[in-house]
Design an enzyme around this catalytic site. Structure first.
Site, PDB file in Angstrom:
ATOM      1  N   THR A   9     -41.159  24.408  18.934  1.00 52.48           N
ATOM      2  CA  THR A   9     -40.642  23.154  18.020  1.00 52.48           C
ATOM      3  C   THR A   9     -41.324  21.841  18.215  1.00 52.48           C
ATOM      4  O   THR A   9     -41.393  21.620  19.578  1.00 52.48           O
ATOM      5  CB  THR A   9     -38.780  23.422  17.907  1.00 52.48           C
ATOM      6  OG1 THR A   9     -38.412  22.340  17.036  1.00 52.48           O
ATOM      7  CG2 THR A   9     -38.492  23.276  19.431  1.00 52.48           C
ATOM      8  N   GLY A  13     -34.204  17.509  18.942  1.00 54.10           N
ATOM      9  CA  GLY A  13     -32.894  17.890  18.832  1.00 54.10           C
ATOM     10  C   GLY A  13     -32.640  19.419  18.857  1.00 54.10           C
ATOM     11  O   GLY A  13     -31.837  19.929  19.822  1.00 54.10           O
ATOM     12  N   LYS A  14     -33.516  20.033  18.121  1.00 54.91           N
ATOM     13  CA  LYS A  14     -33.482  21.316  18.485  1.00 54.91           C
ATOM     14  C   LYS A  14     -34.069  21.970  20.106  1.00 54.91           C
ATOM     15  O   LYS A  14     -33.236  22.766  20.320  1.00 54.91           O
ATOM     16  CB  LYS A  14     -34.804  22.083  17.491  1.00 54.91           C
ATOM     17  CG  LYS A  14     -34.279  22.279  16.010  1.00 54.91           C
ATOM     18  CD  LYS A  14     -35.563  23.008  15.324  1.00 54.91           C
ATOM     19  CE  LYS A  14     -35.400  23.001  14.165  1.00 54.91           C
ATOM     20  NZ  LYS A  14     -36.494  23.880  13.333  1.00 54.91           N
ATOM     21  N   ASP A  68     -36.397  28.117  12.399  1.00 52.17           N
ATOM     22  CA  ASP A  68     -36.265  27.454  11.008  1.00 52.17           C
ATOM     23  C   ASP A  68     -34.985  27.253  10.299  1.00 52.17           C
ATOM     24  O   ASP A  68     -34.225  28.263  10.416  1.00 52.17           O
ATOM     25  CB  ASP A  68     -37.192  27.992   9.980  1.00 52.17           C
ATOM     26  CG  ASP A  68     -37.686  26.979   8.991  1.00 52.17           C
ATOM     27  OD1 ASP A  68     -38.493  26.069   9.170  1.00 52.17           O
ATOM     28  OD2 ASP A  68     -37.095  27.138   7.740  1.00 52.17           O
ATOM     29  N   PHE A 157     -28.276  15.786  16.090  1.00 53.59           N
ATOM     30  CA  PHE A 157     -29.296  15.293  15.263  1.00 53.59           C
ATOM     31  C   PHE A 157     -28.993  15.395  13.799  1.00 53.59           C
ATOM     32  O   PHE A 157     -27.972  16.084  13.281  1.00 53.59           O
ATOM     33  CB  PHE A 157     -30.437  15.667  15.786  1.00 53.59           C
ATOM     34  CG  PHE A 157     -30.692  17.180  15.586  1.00 53.59           C
ATOM     35  CD1 PHE A 157     -30.065  18.040  16.478  1.00 53.59           C
ATOM     36  CD2 PHE A 157     -31.786  17.603  14.719  1.00 53.59           C
ATOM     37  CE1 PHE A 157     -30.433  19.432  16.131  1.00 53.59           C
ATOM     38  CE2 PHE A 157     -31.675  18.941  14.446  1.00 53.59           C
ATOM     39  CZ  PHE A 157     -31.070  19.816  15.199  1.00 53.59           C
ATOM     40  N   LYS A 180     -20.406  21.846  19.664  1.00 52.35           N
ATOM     41  CA  LYS A 180     -21.250  22.313  18.590  1.00 52.35           C
ATOM     42  C   LYS A 180     -21.840  23.680  18.683  1.00 52.35           C
ATOM     43  O   LYS A 180     -22.110  24.495  17.997  1.00 52.35           O
ATOM     44  CB  LYS A 180     -22.336  21.120  18.584  1.00 52.35           C
ATOM     45  CG  LYS A 180     -23.320  21.505  17.167  1.00 52.35           C
ATOM     46  CD  LYS A 180     -24.369  20.493  17.123  1.00 52.35           C
ATOM     47  CE  LYS A 180     -25.450  20.989  15.994  1.00 52.35           C
ATOM     48  NZ  LYS A 180     -26.651  20.049  15.937  1.00 52.35           N
TER      49      LYS A 180
HETATM   50  P1  ITT Z   1     -40.107  22.247  13.801  1.00 53.33           P
HETATM   51  O1  ITT Z   1     -40.405  22.901  12.604  1.00 53.33           O
HETATM   52  O2  ITT Z   1     -41.035  21.991  14.877  1.00 53.33           O
HETATM   53  O3  ITT Z   1     -38.997  23.327  14.663  1.00 53.33           O
HETATM   54  P2  ITT Z   1     -38.334  20.651  12.056  1.00 53.33           P
HETATM   55  O4  ITT Z   1     -37.529  19.566  12.262  1.00 53.33           O
HETATM   56  O5  ITT Z   1     -39.525  20.443  11.080  1.00 53.33           O
HETATM   57  O6  ITT Z   1     -39.181  20.872  13.526  1.00 53.33           O
HETATM   58  P3  ITT Z   1     -37.295  22.522  10.288  1.00 53.33           P
HETATM   59  O7  ITT Z   1     -38.482  22.778   9.416  1.00 53.33           O
HETATM   60  O8  ITT Z   1     -36.646  23.801  10.679  1.00 53.33           O
HETATM   61  O9  ITT Z   1     -37.797  22.004  11.586  1.00 53.33           O
HETATM   62  O10 ITT Z   1     -36.146  21.614   9.585  1.00 53.33           O
HETATM   63  C1  ITT Z   1     -34.853  21.606  10.059  1.00 53.33           C
HETATM   64  C2  ITT Z   1     -34.255  20.375   9.764  1.00 53.33           C
HETATM   65  O11 ITT Z   1     -32.970  20.851   9.184  1.00 53.33           O
HETATM   66  C3  ITT Z   1     -33.970  19.115  10.693  1.00 53.33           C
HETATM   67  O12 ITT Z   1     -35.226  18.440  10.845  1.00 53.33           O
HETATM   68  C4  ITT Z   1     -32.593  18.521  10.330  1.00 53.33           C
HETATM   69  O13 ITT Z   1     -32.899  17.760   9.343  1.00 53.33           O
HETATM   70  C5  ITT Z   1     -31.947  19.962   9.595  1.00 53.33           C
HETATM   71  N1  ITT Z   1     -31.169  20.655  10.638  1.00 53.33           N
HETATM   72  C6  ITT Z   1     -31.275  21.587  11.249  1.00 53.33           C
HETATM   73  N2  ITT Z   1     -30.486  21.949  12.233  1.00 53.33           N
HETATM   74  C7  ITT Z   1     -29.600  20.975  12.297  1.00 53.33           C
HETATM   75  C8  ITT Z   1     -28.453  20.583  13.186  1.00 53.33           C
HETATM   76  O14 ITT Z   1     -28.163  21.551  14.009  1.00 53.33           O
HETATM   77  N3  ITT Z   1     -27.960  19.624  12.729  1.00 53.33           N
HETATM   78  C9  ITT Z   1     -28.486  18.526  11.876  1.00 53.33           C
HETATM   79  N4  ITT Z   1     -29.490  18.816  11.161  1.00 53.33           N
HETATM   80  C10 ITT Z   1     -29.888  20.008  11.324  1.00 53.33           C
END
Ligand code: ITT
Length: 200
Positions: A9, A13-14, A68, A157, A180
């Site tokens: 990733t 935050g993730k 995702d 985040f 959380k």
């Molecule tokens: P990677 O693909 O590199 O993992 P990304 O941020 O592009 O990173 P995603 O395409 O899965 O990942 O988009 C997920 C988005 O959804 C993330 O950027 C946040 O805006 C939102 N999101 C996901 N999980 C969340 C959480 O636990 N709390 C708040 N927002 C979240």
């Protein structure tokens, strides 16, 4: 299977959350030394997670975990959904000029689109995939709630400051990280994934 995973990733935050969730299970976490540009072209969270995990596996050849996830708002035709990451830049509802951080601008757009809307229900959804080369494992997690009128809290985040989980009077960003993890889409998905793999 040896308990080693590469965490694929680019989202800090993730990364922080998944590392924290895996820490009790004695799993070695590998960090890619560069970010790969993976096309997330699909409207399916599962397919996107699978493509991300596979892309990193092809380069590093170690079992790879990808996530995702996104925020789904039924009264906004299920947007931001798979476009959660760069919702501010998506034509749906008009492009929001980037001011402040990406997270702040995404939040601003959601609040703008929900002005005067009575139905503020929303949920976070997360698909996690562990790709092992000879196939993979996946799991899903979901948390339901509603969108607040204004951001609250500084933990977490993304959209956490405007998400009020059902049964709570604090936003997701006002919960402690442990609180959380226990209720979050990602927390549930990771626990299920570990059960499916047999690593619990
Ligand atoms: P990677 O693909 O590199 O993992 P990304 O941020 O592009 O990173 P995603 O395409 O899965 O990942 O988009 C997920 C988005 O959804 C993330 O950027 C946040 O805006 C939102 N999101 C996901 N999980 C969340 C959480 O636990 N709390 C708040 N927002 C979240």
């Amino acid at each position: 299977m040896k308990k080693v995973v590469m965490l694929a990733t680019t989202n800090k935050g993730k990364f922080k959350e998944i590392s924290r969730m895996l820490s009790p299970y004695n799993i070695e976490i590998l960090i890619p030394d560069r970010n790969l540009e993976v096309q997330e072209g699909s409207c399916s969270f599962l397919e996107n997670a699978y493509e991300k995990a596979k892309a990193y596996y092809k380069v590093y050849n170690v079992p790879t975990l990808a996530d995702d996830s996104g925020l789904v708002i039924p009264s906004l035709d299920n947007f931001p959904g798979v476009f959660s990451n760069r919702f501010y830049d998506h034509p749906f509802g008009g492009i929001e000029k980037l001011k402040g951080s990406q997270d702040e601008t995404n939040i601003k757009k959601v609040l703008r689109l929900l002005q005067n809307k009575e139905d503020r229900r929303a949920y976070f959804i997360c698909y996690v995939v562990l790709y092992t080369g000879s196939g993979g494992y996946f799991a899903e997690g979901k948390v339901e709630g509603a969108i607040l009128d204004a951001p609250r809290g500084t933990n977490g985040f993304g959209y956490d400051p405007i998400f009020l989980p059902n049964g709570y009077n604090r936003s997701m960003a006002e919960l402690t990280p442990q609180e959380k993890d226990k209720i979050s889409h990602r927390g549930k998905a990771i626990v299920r994934l570990l059960e499916v793999i047999g690593w619990t």
